[in-house]
Design a protein around this motif. Structure first.
Motif, PDB file in Angstrom:
ATOM      1  N   SER A  89      -1.701   3.912   5.299  1.00 37.40           N
ATOM      2  CA  SER A  89      -1.555   2.546   5.804  1.00 37.40           C
ATOM      3  C   SER A  89      -1.631   1.576   4.636  1.00 37.40           C
ATOM      4  O   SER A  89      -2.222   1.876   3.596  1.00 37.40           O
ATOM      5  CB  SER A  89      -2.660   2.225   6.820  1.00 37.40           C
ATOM      6  N   TYR A  90      -0.991   0.374   4.820  1.00 33.82           N
ATOM      7  CA  TYR A  90      -1.009  -0.621   3.750  1.00 33.82           C
ATOM      8  C   TYR A  90      -0.751  -2.000   4.332  1.00 33.82           C
ATOM      9  O   TYR A  90      -0.305  -2.149   5.477  1.00 33.82           O
ATOM     10  CB  TYR A  90       0.009  -0.295   2.657  1.00 33.82           C
ATOM     11  N   ASN A  91      -1.032  -3.053   3.501  1.00 33.79           N
ATOM     12  CA  ASN A  91      -0.808  -4.439   3.873  1.00 33.79           C
ATOM     13  C   ASN A  91       0.584  -4.851   3.392  1.00 33.79           C
ATOM     14  O   ASN A  91       0.851  -4.876   2.199  1.00 33.79           O
ATOM     15  CB  ASN A  91      -1.884  -5.338   3.244  1.00 33.79           C
ATOM     16  N   THR A  92       1.485  -5.186   4.319  1.00 32.89           N
ATOM     17  CA  THR A  92       2.877  -5.481   3.954  1.00 32.89           C
ATOM     18  C   THR A  92       3.025  -6.799   3.210  1.00 32.89           C
ATOM     19  O   THR A  92       4.077  -7.047   2.602  1.00 32.89           O
ATOM     20  CB  THR A  92       3.753  -5.531   5.217  1.00 32.89           C
ATOM     21  N   THR A  93       2.018  -7.672   3.255  1.00 33.38           N
ATOM     22  CA  THR A  93       2.113  -8.955   2.538  1.00 33.38           C
ATOM     23  C   THR A  93       1.723  -8.821   1.074  1.00 33.38           C
ATOM     24  O   THR A  93       2.076  -9.672   0.267  1.00 33.38           O
ATOM     25  CB  THR A  93       1.227 -10.006   3.213  1.00 33.38           C
ATOM     26  N   THR A  94       0.979  -7.748   0.714  1.00 31.62           N
ATOM     27  CA  THR A  94       0.533  -7.594  -0.677  1.00 31.62           C
ATOM     28  C   THR A  94       1.100  -6.353  -1.351  1.00 31.62           C
ATOM     29  O   THR A  94       1.012  -6.210  -2.567  1.00 31.62           O
ATOM     30  CB  THR A  94      -0.996  -7.517  -0.734  1.00 31.62           C
ATOM     31  N   HIS A  95       1.660  -5.440  -0.574  1.00 37.99           N
ATOM     32  CA  HIS A  95       2.184  -4.205  -1.145  1.00 37.99           C
ATOM     33  C   HIS A  95       3.544  -3.859  -0.531  1.00 37.99           C
ATOM     34  O   HIS A  95       3.937  -4.413   0.495  1.00 37.99           O
ATOM     35  CB  HIS A  95       1.198  -3.044  -0.919  1.00 37.99           C
ATOM     36  N   THR A  96       4.232  -2.913  -1.157  1.00 38.18           N
ATOM     37  CA  THR A  96       5.550  -2.466  -0.707  1.00 38.18           C
ATOM     38  C   THR A  96       5.579  -0.944  -0.699  1.00 38.18           C
ATOM     39  O   THR A  96       5.015  -0.299  -1.596  1.00 38.18           O
ATOM     40  CB  THR A  96       6.661  -3.012  -1.637  1.00 38.18           C
ATOM     41  N   CYS A  97       6.252  -0.365   0.290  1.00 41.12           N
ATOM     42  CA  CYS A  97       6.383   1.093   0.402  1.00 41.12           C
ATOM     43  C   CYS A  97       7.764   1.516  -0.047  1.00 41.12           C
ATOM     44  O   CYS A  97       8.772   1.086   0.508  1.00 41.12           O
ATOM     45  CB  CYS A  97       6.137   1.525   1.860  1.00 41.12           C
ATOM     46  N   CYS A  98       7.824   2.362  -1.080  1.00 39.27           N
ATOM     47  CA  CYS A  98       9.095   2.859  -1.598  1.00 39.27           C
ATOM     48  C   CYS A  98       9.048   4.381  -1.658  1.00 39.27           C
ATOM     49  O   CYS A  98       8.202   4.950  -2.362  1.00 39.27           O
ATOM     50  CB  CYS A  98       9.386   2.304  -2.985  1.00 39.27           C
ATOM     51  N   TYR A 151       8.120 -10.772  -1.797  1.00 40.94           N
ATOM     52  CA  TYR A 151       9.377 -10.820  -2.561  1.00 40.94           C
ATOM     53  C   TYR A 151       9.715  -9.492  -3.226  1.00 40.94           C
ATOM     54  O   TYR A 151      10.697  -9.386  -3.947  1.00 40.94           O
ATOM     55  CB  TYR A 151       9.296 -11.912  -3.642  1.00 40.94           C
ATOM     56  N   GLN A 152       8.888  -8.464  -3.016  1.00 35.91           N
ATOM     57  CA  GLN A 152       9.118  -7.177  -3.656  1.00 35.91           C
ATOM     58  C   GLN A 152      10.048  -6.326  -2.792  1.00 35.91           C
ATOM     59  O   GLN A 152       9.966  -6.315  -1.575  1.00 35.91           O
ATOM     60  CB  GLN A 152       7.801  -6.435  -3.869  1.00 35.91           C
TER      61      GLN A 152
END
Length: 1456
Positions: free
Chosen positions: A641-650, A660-661
């Motif tokens: 799990s992660y915070n979509t406002t501070t991190h990005t899943c690639c 903006y990522q």
């Protein structure tokens, strides 16, 4: 990636992949995706592509033969050789010539399937036989083939061993015959049994276990509650599947090669291993990490952006985008033909023909050979032929075109002959075939290939005939009809009084049906598994038992309490409102528990399943079977799990960077400053587009075939270059300069207003004509006849053959004829006349004869036909080709006449009492105003009633839910079948109803709030008037806003830019993410903002000039009211003094434009798009040449020397108009005193030309039909010459004096020269006018449409008369007085003469003004163009535009 690495095709493995959202095809090692991505250069359309070995191909243009691509869809494959399927056939690997589509193979021999039949490799004559029984033939209509023996047998007859039996009366069980009964309806081995009560498993009879039954080897089971895996029975779960003889939940596990492994959704098998196909890829049995643009080549992964996989060989991509065998090539410049790479040496219309390339626009591929293409050419083997004049039969070209057809290897005329299964027959009165013979369907019938004399009412019955009007055909035996209308095996019966069940006739007609071997009345009974049951309160069946579906349910064949509001869970019932079923066998409370992996666990609303566990979705996240504390996290990345406002899943990995990522392969980049092109991250700068893995600016460059080329906004690709689409056209890979109406003809451009394309040549439409692909001399009367041009006044084109016209005016096949005296019947010319018509091939007089079914009959008192018989419509009726006495009858019902006012005709062909107000219902009629028909049952209710199954209901107060009627004021229908309490103000929410005025349904949960004002945000409701939804959170719209899933305080921030909030009055959002200083009147230009009312953005540069009147010319701005933009150099010029021609500027005072080239007026001429020198005013254009008038002339586009008395004839000859005339393109002796009459000359002083004939007369004479008359003393009326000269005229066929009479509507009226017609009456033109058909006094009246009105009291507004006289005006359809009112935009306003209109508004012109469509105060404001400028502001008005600041206005741009 190592180049040239080879993999053997023997190493290819079968890989099972889970495909999401896209569909494609896989050829060997190449997975070809159908998604239309700009970066995917190997995209194909799976609807039109297939594989040839490891190579994909387009099935519309190629085919695969022995693993090799061939280039024509007309070819076929025979072994490893190709052949033309239109002229040959492949029989056991040998190519043989074949004539028609009816040819087939019998062993290695070719035969005609219309005349012969192939039985076990032996040819037999077809005749009336259509089936084989070993090596014998037989007719399937009268016989059956049972184990190699031909036995007599017709419809419903089948084989049981070597015997024939009737399958409606008996059963055949393993070769043993049994009587078919209600208790014997299926076979189990060689014994019959009752399927309603037993099940046959492995040849052993077992007691049935309900309706949903199956066999698990020798044991019966209920497949709704159990699962059978390899002979082992297990209880069924919701997500259960078999893996060997075990069951598993595919939600949490996967079966790989017979072994159950943990991992459900998003998992697949790679050999015996399990993998997550969201994060990994299986290639050749090996698991690899999933990466963008990574593809599989046999067993290795490769980057599809940099390499190609060609038949197992890696090739560097470069400019290549396709494979040809093991080699790569660029499909924009080359093609692959039979695994050979060939250069495109021709235009855009290119394909393969064998191992050659051809242009299908000018060439065609015939059996692997390239041939020239014409308009009417087709292939016949490897040759071409003209299909207008020739025909291809069995691969041979034969004479005969439009009306010819092939019959085997012969050519025949379809109007005079018939082709019957390869045999030619003279047509005569015959109109169809019976085997190899022709016959007339009006007089004969074809039965089993034998023609028998019989009329149109006779049909075939076995080997004989029967009269369908008096007989029935039952089991191939004719039976007398009498009062009967149906068959029950070989007996007749009346279906209105009896019913046929299992071959027996039982009492009971309409409304009666079969239930096993018994009859039941569908009005009072229904059938349950072969047993009739009384309806009563029962409505459904459970096995052979009846039950009430409102109060009970049928679960696994057992009746349980609980009706429409309950469902089945195994053998028990559960309530939809409070319970659910877990694993088809256990009932649980949905408000306190959940079902996960077929197990009941604690947890109600807001809870869900995560693999085998129950979790609270408000505090936890489930990521592909793994539970996490929610906290600040709101998204999943694989199982994390992660915070979509501070991190990005690639690619399954979490990287720092939020809003903006973005992902580019496995890398993360900032979308504000970077771009992702392919799998490469590039700096954004001024770039805004990708070309493969490179970034470029679309305003200045264009991407063509993976290469970045100069050319921006107005550029497109032209093969390997670019062209400006606003001034150029791409023709076959070559840019051509264009102005106006231009199209391509091969590699040349032409103006389609005056030119056309003929094949690959351009021609002028004013003087030339194109026939096929040949250019001929044109003209007014020039037409095409096939490939030749002809003069339509001298010749006729008949069947693409030129004929002398003479007095003829039409064609009959290939022969000309005169329609005034002749008639064409079936390709034959016969004597004609006023009443002559065709009856088949014969002509007849319609006043004495009738044509009935292509047969001539004496007319007498008859006036119509009934089949082949004439009859009088006043005394008889024709009912289904049968003559009946009319009497008091008005219509037909099948073959019976009936009176429509007293009786009704039903679709069954039966007449019943009841007139126009009665309708049919099955075999009865009903009064439509108080009854309704529901499934052949008459029910109470008239026009306000509808059907619900077999019952009627009043649709004003009731409705239908599945098959149940319910009251709409007290109940509601949910899921189209479930009736629940609640009326018209209630709606469904899952299995419950709710009151819409105080509740709302959110994801199956009832929440507070009126539906009209409330909406859902996840599982919660909110008031739309004061609240809104941001993701899954509710916020107050008065104090907060939502941007990119984040809630912000409103305050001065009233707009969103990406996930940021900004003040719309002081800032502007650019690129959907960047906030810059500005406001509502500012726009973005690159990374800056500008005031759009005094500036313009051109290619990223801010230029002077506002949005209303300024446009861009490259990087400059210009005022389009006085300026424009010219050519590739983007020059701004003044339109009043200069013009633009192609790419050149010219001075309008001294020059002009010739297509795309400027020229000097007076010294040059523009001749058909070419600039030519012109020395004097006497120079003129002749096509593209210049000639001097007086000394030369232009004839057919050629300059010919001549004197001034000479002129041009037909565009090819020069003649002296003083001594000669030009008639129909021919030069004849004559002169100025002569004129033309067809192809002859005559003296106009002494003769006249009447209907093509030269008659004595002269200038004082005129024509009347084929005669002349003197204008001074006679008049021509209706083709007759009557006494009376210049003062006389014709009123239809009557002569009248114009001084004393007037002709109005073919009627004579007395009246002087001042009289005229108004309808059929006369009126005085000095005092009156005509309005429609009514005359009125024009001094006091006027005309409004077709009505007269008084102009002092009324007005005419939009064709309608309205009150109001001379002081009134129209405002739309209304009137108003100008003294007190004003009309603005079709609306009347109370305002006097000092008021004017500004758009749709009224304003006082003394104190206000109009600026565009807005009013302003003259005392405090000023109008600048269309903008209002307040006094005292720090702005000024310059040339109609608002400028910021004080001082003088900037100078205007200098124009050439």
């Amino acid at each position: 990636m190592p180049g040239g690495k080879m993999f053997s095709l023997a190493t290819l493995l079968c890989v099972f992949l889970h495909v999401q959202h896209t569909q494609g095809i896989s050829c060997g090692s190449q997975a070809l995706n159908s998604s239309h991505s700009d970066d995917d250069l190997t995209q194909v359309d799976p609807d039109h592509h297939a594989c040839c070995g490891a190579q994909p191909y387009d099935i519309r243009t190629h085919f695969c033969c022995g693993g090799t691509l061939k280039g024509s869809t007309y070819e076929g494959c025979c072994g490893n050789e190709t052949y033309n399927r239109g002229s040959h056939i492949c029989c056991e690997g040998l190519i043989k010539p074949a004539g028609t589509q009816y040819h087939g193979c019998c062993g290695a021999e070719v035969f005609d399937s219309e005349t012969h039949i192939c039985c076990n490799g032996t040819l037999q004559p077809r005749g009336a036989y259509d089936r084989c029984c070993r090596n014998k033939t037989y007719s399937s209509a009268t016989h059956k083939c049972c184990e190699g023996k031909v036995q007599p047998g017709g419809p419903y007859q089948v084989c049981c061993g070597t015997k024939v039996f009737h399958n409606r009366m008996k059963l055949c069980c393993n070769g043993t015959l049994h009587e078919r009964r209600e208790t014997q309806n299926r076979c189990c081995g060689n014994k019959p049994y009752n399927y309603n009560t037993h099940t046959c498993c492995g040849g052993t009879l077992k007691t049935a276990v309900g309706n949903y039954r199956g066999c698990c080897e020798t044991e019966p089971y209920h497949y709704k509650t159990h699962t059978c895996c390899d002979g082992v029975l297990s209880k069924k779960g919701k997500y259960d599947r078999c893996c060997g003889n075990e069951t598993y939940s595919y939600y949490t596990h996967t079966c790989c090669r017979g072994k159950i492994q943990p991992g459900g959704y998003n998992h697949g098998c790679c050999g015996a291993q399990i993998y997550n196909y969201r994060t990994h890829t299986c290639c050749g049995g090996k698991i690899h990490s999933r990466m963008t643009y990574q593809s599989c080549c046999v067993t290795e992964m490769y980057n599809s952006m940099t390499h190609l996989c060609c038949n197992g060989v890696f090739r560097a991509r470069g400019a290549n985008n396709s494979c040809c065998g093991t080699q790569g090539y660029n499909s924009a410049t080359h093609t692959c033909c039979q695994n050979k790479i060939l250069l495109w040496s021709i235009g855009a219309y290119r394909y393969c023909c064998g191992n050659q390339v051809y242009d299908y626009n000018t060439q065609q591929c015939c059996d692997g050979t390239v041939q020239p293409k014409t308009t009417y050419s087709s292939c016949c083997g490897r040759q071409t032929y003209n299909r207008i004049t020739n025909t291809c039969c069995a691969g041979k070209i034969q004479s005969g075109g439009q009306y010819q057809r092939c019959c085997g290897t012969e050519v025949y005329n379809r109007y005079t002959h018939l082709c019957c299964y390869g045999t030619l027959q003279t047509k005569g009165t015959n109109n169809t075939c019976c085997g190899t013979k022709g016959y007339n369907t009006m007089t004969h019938t074809c039965c089993n290939g034998i023609v028998k004399p019989a009329g149109m009412y006779h049909r075939c019955c076995g080997t004989g005939l029967y009269d369908s009007t008096t007989q029935l055909c039952c089991e191939s035996t004719p039976r007398e009809k009498g009062t009967h209308n149906s068959c029950c095996l070989n007996q007749t019966y009346n279906s209105y009084t009896h019913t046929c069940c299992s071959g027996k006739i039982l009492p009971g007609g309409s409304y009666h049906h079969c239930c096993g071997s018994r009859v039941y009345d569908s009005r009072t009974q229904f059938c349950c598994a072969g047993t009739p049951r009384e309806k009563g309160t029962y409505s459904s069946c459970c096995g052979n038992q009846a039950y009430n579906s409102i109060t009970h349910s049928c679960c696994a064949g057992i009746i349980k309490s609980g009706g429409t509001s309950s469902g089945c869970c195994g053998t028990e019932t559960y309530s939809y409102s409070t319970q659910r079923c877990c694993g088809y066998q256990s009932v649980y409370n949905r408000t306190t528990h959940n079902c996960c992996n077929n197990k009941i666990q604690s947890g109600g609303p807001n809870h869900g399943c995560c693999a085998t566990k129950v979790y609270d979705s408000r505090s936890h996240l489930c990521c592909y079977g793994t539970l996490h504390q929610r906290g600040t996290n709101n998204g999943c990345c694989g199982t994390q799990s992660y915070n979509t406002t501070t991190h990005t899943c690639c690619s399954g990995e979490i990287n720092p960077g939020g809003v903006y990522q973005r992902c580019c392969g496995t890398r993360v980049y900032d979308s504000r400053t970077k771009m992702c092109c392919g799998d490469a991250v590039q700096s954004r700068g001024t770039h805004n587009s990708c070309c493969g893995r490179k970034a470029y600016t679309s305003a200045t460059h264009t991407c063509c075939n993976g290469n970045i080329l100069p050319g921006g906004d107005y550029s497109k690709c032209c093969v390997n270059g670019t062209y400006l689409y606003n001034t150029q056209t791409c023709c076959a890979g070559t840019p051509r300069d264009t102005v106006g109406y231009v199209r391509c003809c091969g590699a040349d451009a032409y103006n389609y207003r005056t030119q056309r394309c003929c094949g690959t040549q351009v021609y002028n439409t004013t003087s030339q004509i194109c026939c096929g692909d040949k250019i001929h001399l044109g003209g007014t009367n020039r037409r095409c006849c096939g490939l030749e041009a002809y003069n339509s006044k001298i010749h006729l084109c008949c069947g693409y053959m030129l004929r002398e016209k003479g007095t003829n005016n039409s064609c009959c096949g290939t022969q000309p004829y005169n329609t005034a005296s002749q008639i064409c019947c079936g390709g034959k010319i016969q004597s004609g006349g006023t009443n002559r018509h065709c009856c088949g091939l014969e002509a007849y007089n319609s006043t004495t004869h009738l044509c009935c079914g292509y047969m001539l009959r004496e007319k007498g008192t008859n006036n119509s036909c009934c089949g082949t018989q004439p009859y009088n419509t006043t005394t008889h009726l024709c009912c289904s080709y049968m003559l009946r006495e009319r009497g008091a009858n008005y219509g037909c019902c099948g073959t019976k006449p009936y009176n429509r006012t007293t009786h009704t005709c039903c679709s069954s062909g039966q007449v019943f009492p009841g007139g126009s107000s009665y309708y049919c219902c099955g075999s009865h009629t009903y009064y439509r105003y108080n009854s309704t028909c529901c499934q052949d049952n008459i029910q109470p209710g008239g026009s306000n009633y509808r059907c619900c199954g077999m019952n009627s209901y009043n649709y004003r107060t009731q409705s239908c839910c599945g098959t149940q009627v319910y009251n709409t004021t007290t109940h509601t229908c949910c899921s189209s079948s479930q009736v629940l309490p609640g009326g018209s103000s209630y709606s469904c929410c899952g299995s419950l109803t709710y009151y819409r005025d105080n509740s709302t349904c959110c994801q199956g949960n009832i929440q507070p709030g009126e539906s009209y004002y409330y909406s859902c945000c996840g599982m919660n409701s909110y008031n739309r008037r004061t609240q809104s939804c941001c993701g899954t959170q509710v916020f107050n719209t008065r104090t907060h806003g939502c941007c990119g899933g984040k809630i912000h305080s409103s305050g001065t921030y009233n707009r969103c830019c990406g996930s940021h909030a900004y003040n719309y009055n002081t800032h502007t959002c650019c690129s959907s993410s960047q906030v810059l200083p500005g406001g509502p009147r500012y726009s973005c230009c690159g990374s800056h903002t500008y005031y759009r009312y005094n500036s313009t953005c051109c290619q990223g540069n801010i230029q002077p000039g506002g949005l209303n009147y300024y446009r861009c010319c490259g990087s400059q701005s210009y005022d389009f009211r006085t300026q424009s933009c010219c050519g590739m150099q983007r020059q701004v010029y003044n339109t009043t003094t200069h013009g633009c021609c192609g790419h050149e500027l010219y001075n309008k005072a001294t020059g002009s434009c010739c297509e795309i080239q400027a020229y000097t007026k007076g010294a040059q001429l523009c001749c058909n798009g070419k600039v030519q020198a012109a020395g004097s005013k006497k120079h003129r254009c002749c096509e593209t040449e210049v000639y001097k008038e007086g000394k030369e002339t232009c004839c057919g586009g050629k300059v010919l020397s001549m004197k001034s008395r000479y002129r041009c004839c037909g565009g090819t000859q020069v003649y002296s108009y003083e001594k000669q005339n030009c008639c129909d393109g021919q030069v004849l002796s004559g002169g100025q005193k002569y004129s033309c009459c067809g192809s002859q000359t005559y003296k106009t002083r002494t003769h006249n030309c009447c209907n093509g004939q030269i008659l004595e007369g002269g200038r004082k004479y005129s024509c009347c039909g084929n005669q002349t008359y003197k204008l001074k003393t006679h008049t021509c009326c209706g083709g007759k010459i009557l006494s009376g000269g210049n003062d006389y005229g014709c009123c239809k066929t009557q002569l009248y004096n114009r001084k004393t009479h007037t002709c109005c509507g073919d009627q004579l009226r007395s009246g002087k020269m001042t009289s005229a017609c108004c309808g059929t009456q006369t009126y005085n033109t000095l005092t009156h006018r005509c309005c429609g058909t009514q005359a009125y006094d024009y001094q006091t009246e006027s005309c409004c449409g077709a009505q007269a009105f008084n102009i002092t009291t009324h007005s005419c507004c939009k064709g309608k008369i309205k009150p109001g006289g001379s002081n009134y005006r129209c405002c739309g359809p209304k009137t108003y007085t100008t003294n007190t009112h004003t009309c603005c935009g079709g609306t009347v306003h109370a305002a006097g003469s000092d008021h004017l209109c500004c758009g749709h508004q009224v304003y006082n012109s003394l104190s206000q003004g109009c600026c565009g469509i807005e009013t302003y105060d003259k005392a405090t404001q000023t109008c600048c163009g269309t903008d209002i400028l307040p006094e005292g502001t720090n702005n000024r008005c310059c040339n109609g535009r608002v400028q910021i600041g004080t001082g003088s206005c900037p100078a205007q741009p200098v124009t050439p």
